[in-house]
Design an enzyme around this catalytic site. Sequence first.
Site, mmCIF file in Angstrom:
data_model
loop_
_atom_site.group_PDB
_atom_site.id
_atom_site.type_symbol
_atom_site.label_atom_id
_atom_site.label_comp_id
_atom_site.label_asym_id
_atom_site.label_seq_id
_atom_site.Cartn_x
_atom_site.Cartn_y
_atom_site.Cartn_z
ATOM 1 N N ARG A 176 0.815 -1.233 0.000
ATOM 2 C CA ARG A 176 0.000 0.000 0.000
ATOM 3 C C ARG A 176 0.848 1.283 0.000
ATOM 4 N NH1 ARG A 176 -2.566 -3.570 -1.109
ATOM 5 N NH2 ARG A 176 -4.479 -4.382 -0.190
ATOM 6 N N SER A 227 -10.927 0.803 3.249
ATOM 7 C CA SER A 227 -10.198 0.322 4.428
ATOM 8 C C SER A 227 -9.525 1.497 5.122
ATOM 9 C CB SER A 227 -9.121 -0.685 4.029
ATOM 10 O OG SER A 227 -9.707 -1.824 3.467
ATOM 11 N N GLU A 297 -4.360 3.762 6.423
ATOM 12 C CA GLU A 297 -4.196 3.525 4.983
ATOM 13 C C GLU A 297 -4.684 4.763 4.222
ATOM 14 O OE1 GLU A 297 -5.327 -0.201 3.150
ATOM 15 O OE2 GLU A 297 -6.280 0.869 1.513
HETATM 16 N N1 EPU Z 1 -12.310 -9.817 9.926
HETATM 17 C C1 EPU Z 1 -12.888 -9.942 11.167
HETATM 18 N N2 EPU Z 1 -13.769 -8.972 11.585
HETATM 19 C C2 EPU Z 1 -14.066 -7.887 10.812
HETATM 20 C C3 EPU Z 1 -13.466 -7.749 9.542
HETATM 21 C C4 EPU Z 1 -12.593 -8.733 9.116
HETATM 22 O O1 EPU Z 1 -12.631 -10.908 11.878
HETATM 23 O O2 EPU Z 1 -14.861 -7.048 11.257
HETATM 24 C C5 EPU Z 1 -11.380 -10.869 9.455
HETATM 25 C C6 EPU Z 1 -11.979 -11.628 8.265
HETATM 26 O O3 EPU Z 1 -12.769 -12.686 8.689
HETATM 27 C C7 EPU Z 1 -10.722 -12.096 7.553
HETATM 28 C C8 EPU Z 1 -9.708 -10.989 7.823
HETATM 29 O O4 EPU Z 1 -10.191 -10.280 8.967
HETATM 30 O O5 EPU Z 1 -10.243 -13.282 8.128
HETATM 31 C C9 EPU Z 1 -9.510 -10.051 6.650
HETATM 32 O O6 EPU Z 1 -10.736 -9.431 6.275
HETATM 33 P P1 EPU Z 1 -11.152 -9.266 4.726
HETATM 34 O O7 EPU Z 1 -11.070 -10.597 4.031
HETATM 35 O O8 EPU Z 1 -12.443 -8.539 4.686
HETATM 36 O O9 EPU Z 1 -10.019 -8.402 4.087
HETATM 37 P P2 EPU Z 1 -9.240 -7.099 4.610
HETATM 38 O O10 EPU Z 1 -7.841 -7.521 4.877
HETATM 39 O O11 EPU Z 1 -9.971 -6.416 5.706
HETATM 40 C C10 EPU Z 1 -8.335 -6.320 2.291
HETATM 41 C C11 EPU Z 1 -8.133 -4.966 1.713
HETATM 42 C C12 EPU Z 1 -9.433 -4.501 1.035
HETATM 43 C C13 EPU Z 1 -9.856 -5.525 0.004
HETATM 44 C C14 EPU Z 1 -10.029 -6.883 0.695
HETATM 45 C C15 EPU Z 1 -10.377 -7.989 -0.273
HETATM 46 C C16 EPU Z 1 -6.509 -3.867 3.184
HETATM 47 C C17 EPU Z 1 -6.284 -2.929 4.314
HETATM 48 N N3 EPU Z 1 -7.772 -4.052 2.786
HETATM 49 O O12 EPU Z 1 -9.305 -6.176 3.341
HETATM 50 O O13 EPU Z 1 -9.148 -3.301 0.384
HETATM 51 O O14 EPU Z 1 -11.078 -5.147 -0.597
HETATM 52 O O15 EPU Z 1 -8.772 -7.236 1.325
HETATM 53 O O16 EPU Z 1 -9.264 -8.368 -1.018
HETATM 54 O O17 EPU Z 1 -5.553 -4.413 2.650
HETATM 55 C C18 EPU Z 1 -9.259 -0.945 0.496
HETATM 56 O O18 EPU Z 1 -8.044 -0.980 0.420
HETATM 57 O O19 EPU Z 1 -9.923 0.118 0.607
HETATM 58 C C19 EPU Z 1 -9.966 -2.208 0.488
HETATM 59 C C20 EPU Z 1 -11.275 -2.268 0.607
#
Ligand code: EPU
Length: 306
Positions: A176, A227, A297
């Site tokens: 990022r 995010s 971010e």
């Molecule tokens: N989780 C929780 N509780 C929550 C939210 C998430 O336990 O309230 C857990 C989920 O179960 C999962 C893990 O945390 O095991 C990761 O969550 P998720 O799969 O939703 O992905 P993320 O890491 O939160 C990233 C990117 C997103 C992108 C998604 C899908 C970052 C900071 N965010 O989210 O990017 O859409 O992966 O690939 O890297 C953005 O950058 O604006 C964005 C939306």
Amino acid sequence: MIASLPVARLQDQFGDAVALHAPLAKFTSARIGGAADVLLTAGSAKQLAAMVTVLWETETSFLVMGGGSNMLVSDAGVRGVVILNKARKVKIDREAATVWAESGSNFGAVARQCGRSDLTGLEWAAGIPGTVGGAVVGNAGAHGGDVAGNLILAEVLHHQYGRQEWTPAQLEFEYRSSRLKYHPGQAVVLAASFKAAHGDAETIKQKMDEFLAFRKRTQPPGASMGSMFKNPPGDFAGRLIDVAGLKGLRVGQAQISELHGNFFLNHGDATAAEVFALISQARQTVKEKFEVQLELEIELAGEWKA
Ligand code: EPU
């Protein structure tokens, strides 16, 4: 303040593309933020370059706004100049399996256009809300893909060296982040080209639909900045905020989503200060409970108290 800005020269050179005391909220995905002293709307990469050149010549500070999707603009707005990047030309070379896009193009739309042209490789980007320029600066990523993995070249305008083409190595991509993010104001992305591969439109669409359905299931609709925090090494910001019991926390019209802990929502007329109070609370609680320092971010634009 505005008296110190080169308003007459900008109006002379760019006419209707110049607006004074322009509210920025409507250009952000969170629908939050005060006004810019001067707002310039760039309709092409050429015009963007011309505007940036004048601002550098006159030593005027400015920031470039793309989709406004990864940004929290302060309630007091932005002193100086904001350039709204609407340079949106896109050229797909089906034979070479590449796409070139001006930096104000919506990155998700570019990815979907590639898919319709039987080009595979950018499926991960189908739901990315921001622009190509913003995606390059922040090495946007989702579903295991990121800009660093697809970029061929970014055409940038550098304040000292003029127009240049930067390779991924020169952009020094990290999670990022990129050289452009570490050194704001040194160079502006005008356009970028990405590599893809030959595929089949129907299969590509299926993959994109799967990713979009995942987002729909796990991320809240409504006004937000995407995010809020970067994922810390080996963990997830959303998970930490969730386990800390902060989901649903509300300050005024701002709320940490009940669906995903890393999304902060504007329920109507939330202020930047309300969102910032939630940011501070989340950081503090996660630090206390898990010894993890969450890093933003999103970018904070405008005037913020240290
Ligand atoms: N989780 C929780 N509780 C929550 C939210 C998430 O336990 O309230 C857990 C989920 O179960 C999962 C893990 O945390 O095991 C990761 O969550 P998720 O799969 O939703 O992905 P993320 O890491 O939160 C990233 C990117 C997103 C992108 C998604 C899908 C970052 C900071 N965010 O989210 O990017 O859409 O992966 O690939 O890297 C953005 O950058 O604006 C964005 C939306």
